[in-house]
Structure formats: structure tokens, C-alpha cells
Motif scaffolding. Structure first.
Motif, PDB file in Angstrom:
ATOM      1  N   ALA A   1       1.217  -1.337  -0.362  1.00 56.24           N
ATOM      2  CA  ALA A   1      -0.109   0.487  -0.180  1.00 56.24           C
ATOM      3  C   ALA A   1       0.843   1.262   0.391  1.00 56.24           C
ATOM      4  O   ALA A   1       0.745   2.592  -0.753  1.00 56.24           O
ATOM      5  N   GLU A   2       2.255   0.695   0.689  1.00 51.57           N
ATOM      6  CA  GLU A   2       3.211   2.312   0.583  1.00 51.57           C
ATOM      7  C   GLU A   2       3.073   2.817  -0.699  1.00 51.57           C
ATOM      8  O   GLU A   2       3.725   3.907  -1.375  1.00 51.57           O
ATOM      9  N   TYR A   3       3.557   2.078  -1.600  1.00 52.14           N
ATOM     10  CA  TYR A   3       4.298   2.420  -3.318  1.00 52.14           C
ATOM     11  C   TYR A   3       2.948   2.537  -3.414  1.00 52.14           C
ATOM     12  O   TYR A   3       2.634   4.247  -4.278  1.00 52.14           O
ATOM     13  N   TYR A   4       1.888   2.212  -2.823  1.00 52.18           N
ATOM     14  CA  TYR A   4       0.440   3.028  -4.299  1.00 52.18           C
ATOM     15  C   TYR A   4      -0.125   4.301  -3.493  1.00 52.18           C
ATOM     16  O   TYR A   4      -0.141   5.312  -4.548  1.00 52.18           O
ATOM     17  N   THR A   5       0.062   4.193  -1.923  1.00 52.72           N
ATOM     18  CA  THR A   5      -0.084   5.882  -1.938  1.00 52.72           C
ATOM     19  C   THR A   5       1.311   6.595  -3.161  1.00 52.72           C
ATOM     20  O   THR A   5       0.913   8.030  -2.800  1.00 52.72           O
ATOM     21  N   LYS A   6       2.932   6.635  -2.527  1.00 53.91           N
ATOM     22  CA  LYS A   6       3.763   7.479  -3.153  1.00 53.91           C
ATOM     23  C   LYS A   6       3.005   7.802  -4.244  1.00 53.91           C
ATOM     24  O   LYS A   6       3.317   8.965  -4.408  1.00 53.91           O
ATOM     25  N   LEU A   7       2.874   6.661  -5.246  1.00 46.17           N
ATOM     26  CA  LEU A   7       2.639   6.979  -6.368  1.00 46.17           C
ATOM     27  C   LEU A   7       1.462   8.021  -7.116  1.00 46.17           C
ATOM     28  O   LEU A   7       1.352   8.984  -7.410  1.00 46.17           O
ATOM     29  N   SER A   8       0.049   7.904  -6.143  1.00 44.26           N
ATOM     30  CA  SER A   8      -1.132   8.854  -6.143  1.00 44.26           C
ATOM     31  C   SER A   8      -0.350  10.065  -5.632  1.00 44.26           C
ATOM     32  O   SER A   8      -1.028  10.840  -6.346  1.00 44.26           O
ATOM     33  N   ASN A   9      -0.018   9.885  -4.773  1.00 47.58           N
ATOM     34  CA  ASN A   9       0.595  11.736  -4.628  1.00 47.58           C
ATOM     35  C   ASN A   9       1.958  12.119  -5.407  1.00 47.58           C
ATOM     36  O   ASN A   9       1.360  13.387  -5.695  1.00 47.58           O
ATOM     37  N   ALA A  10       2.765  11.404  -5.868  1.00 46.22           N
ATOM     38  CA  ALA A  10       3.276  12.130  -6.814  1.00 46.22           C
ATOM     39  C   ALA A  10       2.116  11.832  -8.275  1.00 46.22           C
ATOM     40  O   ALA A  10       2.648  13.014  -8.794  1.00 46.22           O
ATOM     41  N   VAL A  11       1.174  12.162  -8.373  1.00 46.84           N
ATOM     42  CA  VAL A  11       0.552  12.027  -9.597  1.00 46.84           C
ATOM     43  C   VAL A  11      -0.267  13.850  -9.439  1.00 46.84           C
ATOM     44  O   VAL A  11      -0.605  14.362 -10.326  1.00 46.84           O
ATOM     45  N   SER A  12      -0.604  13.162  -7.617  1.00 43.55           N
ATOM     46  CA  SER A  12      -1.064  14.583  -7.356  1.00 43.55           C
ATOM     47  C   SER A  12      -0.268  15.716  -7.755  1.00 43.55           C
ATOM     48  O   SER A  12      -0.812  17.076  -7.627  1.00 43.55           O
ATOM     49  N   SER A  13       0.506  15.895  -6.946  1.00 45.76           N
ATOM     50  CA  SER A  13       1.726  16.471  -7.022  1.00 45.76           C
ATOM     51  C   SER A  13       2.363  17.258  -8.651  1.00 45.76           C
ATOM     52  O   SER A  13       2.617  17.844  -8.828  1.00 45.76           O
ATOM     53  N   GLY A  14       1.862  16.144  -9.318  1.00 45.27           N
ATOM     54  CA  GLY A  14       2.695  16.418 -10.923  1.00 45.27           C
ATOM     55  C   GLY A  14       4.460  16.029 -11.195  1.00 45.27           C
ATOM     56  O   GLY A  14       4.926  16.240 -12.065  1.00 45.27           O
ATOM     57  N   ASP A  15       4.940  15.364 -10.756  1.00 41.42           N
ATOM     58  CA  ASP A  15       6.314  14.891  -9.893  1.00 41.42           C
ATOM     59  C   ASP A  15       6.310  13.387  -9.972  1.00 41.42           C
ATOM     60  O   ASP A  15       6.657  12.785  -9.072  1.00 41.42           O
ATOM     61  N   VAL A  16       5.822  12.843 -11.362  1.00 38.12           N
ATOM     62  CA  VAL A  16       5.818  11.362 -11.075  1.00 38.12           C
ATOM     63  C   VAL A  16       6.859  10.695 -12.086  1.00 38.12           C
ATOM     64  O   VAL A  16       7.526  11.659 -13.237  1.00 38.12           O
ATOM     65  N   PRO A  17       7.054   9.865 -12.001  1.00 30.00           N
ATOM     66  CA  PRO A  17       7.983   9.046 -13.082  1.00 30.00           C
ATOM     67  C   PRO A  17       7.591   8.661 -14.328  1.00 30.00           C
ATOM     68  O   PRO A  17       5.966   8.920 -14.309  1.00 30.00           O
ATOM     69  N   ASP A  18       8.440   8.318 -15.419  1.00 28.98           N
ATOM     70  CA  ASP A  18       7.875   8.042 -16.141  1.00 28.98           C
ATOM     71  C   ASP A  18       7.183   6.553 -16.897  1.00 28.98           C
ATOM     72  O   ASP A  18       6.741   6.366 -17.564  1.00 28.98           O
ATOM     73  N   VAL A  19       7.919   5.712 -16.351  1.00 28.87           N
ATOM     74  CA  VAL A  19       7.660   4.350 -15.872  1.00 28.87           C
ATOM     75  C   VAL A  19       6.800   3.713 -14.944  1.00 28.87           C
ATOM     76  O   VAL A  19       8.159   4.552 -13.451  1.00 28.87           O
ATOM     77  N   ALA A  20       6.159   3.091 -14.026  1.00 26.45           N
ATOM     78  CA  ALA A  20       5.756   2.409 -13.376  1.00 26.45           C
ATOM     79  C   ALA A  20       5.414   1.413 -13.084  1.00 26.45           C
ATOM     80  O   ALA A  20       4.787   0.829 -13.598  1.00 26.45           O
ATOM     81  N   VAL A  21       5.596   0.142 -12.169  1.00 29.42           N
ATOM     82  CA  VAL A  21       4.710  -0.752 -11.570  1.00 29.42           C
ATOM     83  C   VAL A  21       3.700  -0.694 -12.070  1.00 29.42           C
ATOM     84  O   VAL A  21       3.339   0.028 -10.482  1.00 29.42           O
TER      85      VAL A  21
END
Length: 433
Positions: A72-92
Motif C-alpha cells: 500500500a505504501e507504494y500506491y500511496t506514493k504513486l498517487s501523491n506523485a500524480v497529484s503533485s505532478g512530479d511523476v516517474p515516466d514508468v511505474a509498475v
């Protein structure tokens, strides 16, 4: 109902504004070609080696791998990244989580960049997990057909047969306990819902469906109740060993020779080999027992790769994703350490997997042939829902209560049903029961 119909409801309710506007983000070709830097997030074993291999063979693109915690920690981090606009280019993105990511507008539509790749390389059952609402949102990496792992030496010594039905499995568990009360032919996970959901899938459950643009939720349907009552009985009669998940405690039981068999999936072979190396030659794998004795399976896990919404380099990201999921050299890179037993979602690449995994641990058995048979018998018609985090929370919190007798597994499915429906309605989805 198939998952494409289900996903259409999901997308119509939640993502149409995003779909209409997605061309303004990382899917813009001019923007993608302005840079060759690709940031890669993953918690999958071997991801670092894959990124390194890609960089050596693709000098025009530089992939920077950033390891992530799973769960769950990973998906929360990914969601937060999308919200902030600071996202990776590829994610599992695990299959179980992809519908939720898409419904929350967390992924780019890859139909143009990767649609043909998915259509040309993967079986329908796997494509359905990443093609939501008629669009492609991810590219499959692996499948995870279920298997039964067992100590062949112990079975041979005591004249035990590998079960073909769940009735035979229960009888086997009783025989093992009669031989030695400390030994078990199976396990029960007390804080991990994946085993239970996969067994429900195999039994013919349908946790999510749609009718007239409304979600149908059946986490406590008849096949699921049957699975719950069966495993409740095994726990009550001390026929399976309880463990939270794949913890040190579980592997200590394996090391001591107390756990002589357990249900898992294709990816477990590598973990067993790496964790208990001194039992080389003692283990074997078989197809999962079924309710009627006919080959029937499901998947426990499996993952895809997505381009998160807002990624700057979608085209370069798509090229990297294609290489690590469909190119023989890219697939081979996943096996760099010699212990991965990942079963590639593209069946044509199974020979590459076999070449990359040393089978001595399993006495030379062609475990990928067993994987393939299980993969071919995965039951169709299963779909994941858009609020699986809420569903998992109930199971993870309550499965352990079955062991101490404070809860019945069948009742927990009712609790999970109520929590899931509440979560979906909280998201504005139309749900009927």
C-alpha cells in the motif's frame, strides 16, 4: 460480463474528462522526444538489472531506476506523485491495482503508443487485465498461475500422492498430520488476502460485474462462501499452518521440514530457491487441486507497467516498457541473478524464462511446463474492482481472527462486501448487491 464492459462503466463514471484531455500531458510526441531521460519506479526484483541492460543496448535513452517499497505504501506514493505532478515516466502496477489507478486518473492512455504491442503479444485473458474500457492502460509483464509446491522426498518416503481435488487435499493434510503432528501440507495466510481471492477466483467466484451501468459486487457469493467454509475447516482442524504472509517465520518452517507443501504461484519458485537453498532437489510443483478434478486455475499476483499521468517522456517510456515485456533480451534481463521464476505474460517468451532459471533446485523438473498448463487453465470472467484497497483492508485485518476462533471466514466475506460497497458508493459509483 467481461472486464471490458466492466471497465467501460468505470471509465464512463470517473475518467472521461481525463481521456479527453490526456493529449496535453506526457503522451505528446514532441514533448516525449525532447528528452531521453526516463525515470523508472518499481519494487519488482531484478528491475535494476533490467534498467542497466536496457541502457547498455539503447544509447539514445537513459533509464534511471528508483527502487520502491511494495504494498500500500507504494500506491500511496504513486498517487501523491500524480497529484503533485512530479511523476516517474514508468511505474509498475499490479493487475489488482490497475483499475483503481485508472479510475483515479493516475495513468496515461497508452492505446496509441502500446495498443498494438499488447494486442500482438498477449493472450486475451491477460489483455483483459490492462485493456479497460476499450483502451490500453498498461503492458503486461508477468502472469502468476497458481501451483502446489511440495516436498517430493517426503511424499515419496511416505507414499503420498499429489492431490487433484480439494477433497483429496484435505485428506492429504490429515495424513501428513498423522505422520507427524508438527508437519503441515499447507498454509493459511492471516494478513494477506491474495491467496483467498485467488482461490475464490479459481472456484468460480465473480466479485465484480456490471448490469445496466451499475456495479454488481459479490465478494460473499456462493463460490467464495464455499472456499471460506473449506479453509475455515482446515484451520479449525489444525490442518494448515498459519503465517501472516511470506515471512521469515514461514521460511523457518520450510527450513525445519515442518511445512512440506503449500499453495502459491509461479513466482514462489524463485523465492523458495533463494531462501532455502540447502533443500535443493527436494521440492517439486504440481497444478492446483480443483473442486471437480478438472484442470482449473487462477492467478495470484502479476503485474504490468504504466506511464503515470503527467509523465514527461511517454514515447521513450513506451519503448522501454516494450523492451522489458516483449523483447527476448529484455525478458532475459529479469533472470540475471539466476533465481527469478517469473512467468512471462507473453507465452512465446517462456523458452527465455526456462533458459534463465536453473531447474536443479526442483530436481530438473520443467516447472515452466507446469506453469504453462496452469496458465492455460486460468478461469475466465474474473475482474478486479476500483476500490481493492478497501477490500484488502478488511481481509488483512480480520483473516487472523479465524485462527484464534474470534471470527468465521464466511462472515469476513460479508464484512468485506459491506466495506467494498461503501467505498464504491463513496466514490460516486452506482452499486447494487
Amino acid at each position: 460480463m467481461n472486464i471490458r464492459r466492466i471497465s467501460a462503466v468505470l471509465l464512463a463514471a470517473l475518467t472521461l474528462p481525463f481521456v479527453a484531455a490526456c493529449g496535453s500531458s506526457g503522451s505528446d510526441g514532441d514533448q516525449a522526444t525532447s528528452s531521453t531521460e526516463v525515470t523508472f519506479w518499481s519494487f519488482l526484483k531484478g528491475s535494476d538489472a533490467v534498467a542497466e541492460a536496457f541502457n547498455k543496448s539503447h544509447p539514445g535513452i537513459t533509464v534511471t531506476f528508483e527502487t520502491q517499497a511494495g504494498g500500500a505504501e507504494y500506491y500511496t506514493k504513486l498517487s501523491n506523485a500524480v497529484s503533485s505532478g512530479d511523476v516517474p515516466d514508468v511505474a509498475v502496477a499490479e493487475y489488482i491495482r490497475l483499475p483503481e489507478i485508472v479510475s483515479l486518473e493516475g495513468a496515461e492512455d497508452l492505446s496509441e503508443l502500446s495498443g498494438d504491442v499488447v494486442a500482438d503479444n498477449f493472450p486475451e485473458a491477460t489483455r483483459e487485465l490492462v485493456e479497460l474500457g476499450g483502451r490500453t492502460w498498461g503492458v503486461p509483464r508477468d502472469a502468476a498461475p497458481m501451483l502446489y509446491f511440495y516436498r517430493k522426498d517426503f511424499f515419496d518416503q511416505h507414499g503420498l500422492e499429489v492431490p487433484k481435488t480439494w477433497a483429496e487435499y484435505e485428506a492429504l493434510a490429515e495424513k501428513v498430520k498423522a505422520i507427524d503432528k508438527k508437519k503441515y501440507a499447507g498454509m493459511y495466510l492471516t494478513a494477506d488476502s491474495n491467496m483467498f481471492s485467488a482461490l475464490s477466483w479459481q472456484a468460480g467466484a465473480s466479485w465484480f460485474d456490471t448490469e445496466d451501468d451499475s456495479w454488481q459486487v459479490g465478494i460473499n457469493d456462493e463460490p467464495t462462501k464455499r472456499v471460506a467454509e473449506y479453509w475455515q475447516r482446515l484451520v479449525r482442524n489444525d490442518l494448515v499452518a498459519p503465517f501472516p504472509s511470506f515471512t521469515d517465520e514461514l521460511y523457518r518452517s520450510v527450513q525445519q521440514g515442518d511445512l512440506v507443501g503449500y499453495v502459491c504461484a509461479s513466482w514462489c519458485a524463485g523465492g523458495l530457491q533463494a531462501t532455502v537453498p540447502d533443500q535443493k532437489g527436494k521440492w517439486a510443483v504440481a497444478e492446483l487441486p480443483s473442486w471437480d478434478g478438472q484442470p482449473t486455475s487462477a492467478m495470484w499476483g502479476g503485474s504490468s507497467f504504466i506511464v503515470p499521468k503527467g509523465a514527461e517522456n511517454a514515447e521513450a517510456a513506451a519503448e522501454f516498457i516494450e523492451w522489458i515485456t516483449t523483447d527476448p533480451e529484455g525478458i532475459a534481463a529479469w533472470y540475471a541473478d539466476g533465481t527469478s521464476s517469473m512467468y512471462p505474460a507473453d507465452p512465446e517468451l517462456v523458452p527465455v524464462a526456462k533458459d534463465g532459471f536453473v531447474t536443479d533446485y526442483f530436481g530438473g523438473q520443467d516447472i515452466f511446463a507446469v506453469d504453462s498448463a496452469s496458465y492455460d487453465s486460468v478461469r475466465s470472467g474474473w475482474a478486479w474492482g476500483p476500490t481493492m484497497a478497501a477490500t484488502d483492508q478488511v481481509f488483512a485485518g480480520d483473516l487472523g481472527k479465524v485462527v484464534d476462533g474470534s471470527a468465521e471466514l464466511a462472515d469476513i466475506t460479508d464484512d468485506a462486501q459491506r466495506a467494498t460497497v461503501e467505498a464504491m458508493r463513496g466514490r460516486g459509483l452506482d452499486v447494487t448487491e
